[in-house]
Design a protein around this motif. Structure first.
Motif, mmCIF file in Angstrom:
data_model
loop_
_atom_site.group_PDB
_atom_site.id
_atom_site.type_symbol
_atom_site.label_atom_id
_atom_site.label_comp_id
_atom_site.label_asym_id
_atom_site.label_seq_id
_atom_site.Cartn_x
_atom_site.Cartn_y
_atom_site.Cartn_z
ATOM 1 N N GLY A 195 0.822 -1.201 0.000
ATOM 2 C CA GLY A 195 0.000 0.000 0.000
ATOM 3 C C GLY A 195 0.854 1.249 0.000
ATOM 4 O O GLY A 195 2.087 1.186 0.089
ATOM 5 N N PRO A 196 0.238 2.419 -0.102
ATOM 6 C CA PRO A 196 1.016 3.666 -0.181
ATOM 7 C C PRO A 196 1.883 3.925 1.051
ATOM 8 O O PRO A 196 2.926 4.563 0.954
ATOM 9 C CB PRO A 196 -0.054 4.753 -0.357
ATOM 10 N N ALA A 197 1.498 3.403 2.208
ATOM 11 C CA ALA A 197 2.288 3.607 3.428
ATOM 12 C C ALA A 197 3.653 2.914 3.337
ATOM 13 O O ALA A 197 4.560 3.247 4.094
ATOM 14 C CB ALA A 197 1.526 3.124 4.657
ATOM 15 N N ALA A 198 3.825 1.986 2.397
ATOM 16 C CA ALA A 198 5.118 1.316 2.219
ATOM 17 C C ALA A 198 6.201 2.297 1.766
ATOM 18 O O ALA A 198 7.389 2.006 1.888
ATOM 19 C CB ALA A 198 4.987 0.180 1.206
ATOM 20 N N TYR A 199 5.802 3.454 1.257
ATOM 21 C CA TYR A 199 6.760 4.457 0.779
ATOM 22 C C TYR A 199 7.103 5.511 1.829
ATOM 23 O O TYR A 199 7.819 6.464 1.548
ATOM 24 C CB TYR A 199 6.226 5.130 -0.489
ATOM 25 N N ILE A 200 6.596 5.338 3.045
ATOM 26 C CA ILE A 200 6.926 6.277 4.126
ATOM 27 C C ILE A 200 8.322 5.953 4.640
ATOM 28 O O ILE A 200 8.602 4.831 5.037
ATOM 29 C CB ILE A 200 5.895 6.181 5.276
ATOM 30 N N ASN A 201 9.187 6.950 4.614
ATOM 31 C CA ASN A 201 10.559 6.782 5.096
ATOM 32 C C ASN A 201 10.638 6.998 6.603
ATOM 33 O O ASN A 201 9.756 7.579 7.224
ATOM 34 C CB ASN A 201 11.491 7.760 4.376
ATOM 35 N N HIS A 202 11.729 6.550 7.154
ATOM 36 C CA HIS A 202 12.021 6.676 8.587
ATOM 37 C C HIS A 202 12.613 8.047 8.890
ATOM 38 O O HIS A 202 13.350 8.623 8.096
ATOM 39 C CB HIS A 202 13.048 5.602 8.980
ATOM 40 N N ASP A 203 12.338 8.545 10.076
ATOM 41 C CA ASP A 203 13.064 9.674 10.642
ATOM 42 C C ASP A 203 13.060 9.499 12.155
ATOM 43 O O ASP A 203 12.076 9.022 12.733
ATOM 44 C CB ASP A 203 12.428 11.011 10.272
#
Length: 177
Positions: free
Chosen positions: A76-84
């Protein structure tokens, strides 16, 4: 864009040649739930893991569950959320194997959506972390190698072209504290 976000290319991280990130297309406020920025988990068998995964090529959204003892594919689109290390959002469950994000800090159009992956996701105490907060703090992969401030420059470099600011400066980091 109708969901308040879009996925765009990202060349920040040294282990990715064709990465992505999620940026917001509208104002988000602390406490907002972004239900369309969601994801679901698909568990993988050992056989599927061996037959389909190529380390460093198609394993970017695979996590290993120590609790379940198996690899899990984050879809899903949340798979592209990077870490910080100082994230703008956090994952919140919406079902047994699904999640969306909750906004932790006010965000403006163009801000990147980030979540905290964990204390040891990028090595012990995230010593290999390449997030913007670690770059700004001189921590993680940007920590001095020999204990001097000068050595911070030997850390990974962002391949993205920094924005040009009004005063002519070419580089800036978002404020995280």
């Amino acid at each position: 864009k109708d969901g308040g976000f879009t996925v765009v290319p990202c060349q920040r991280y040294s282990n990715e040649s064709c990465g992505a990130k999620v940026i917001v297309t509208q104002q988000w406020s602390v406490g907002d739930r972004v239900t369309k920025l969601c994801g679901c988990i698909a568990e993988m068998t050992k056989e599927e893991e061996q037959n389909f995964l190529v380390p460093g090529q198609n394993d970017f959204s695979v996590m290993y569950s120590t609790r379940k003892g198996c690899s899990q594919l984050w879809l899903g689109p949340a798979a592209y959320i990077n870490h910080d290390c100082k994230p703008t959002c956090k994952f919140i469950p919406t079902g047994r194997n699904t999640a969306c994000v909750l906004v932790l800090r006010d965000m403006s159009v163009g801000d990147e959506v980030t979540c905290y992956y964990g204390d040891n996701f990028f090595g012990d105490k995230n010593m290999y972390c390449e997030c913007m907060t670690c770059e700004r703090r001189g921590a993680g992969a940007f920590a001095p190698k020999n204990g001097t401030e000068d050595d911070v420059e030997s850390g990974p470099k962002s391949k993205e072209t920094p924005p040009t600011l009004k005063d002519g400066a070419k580089y800036c980091l978002r404020e995280t504290e």
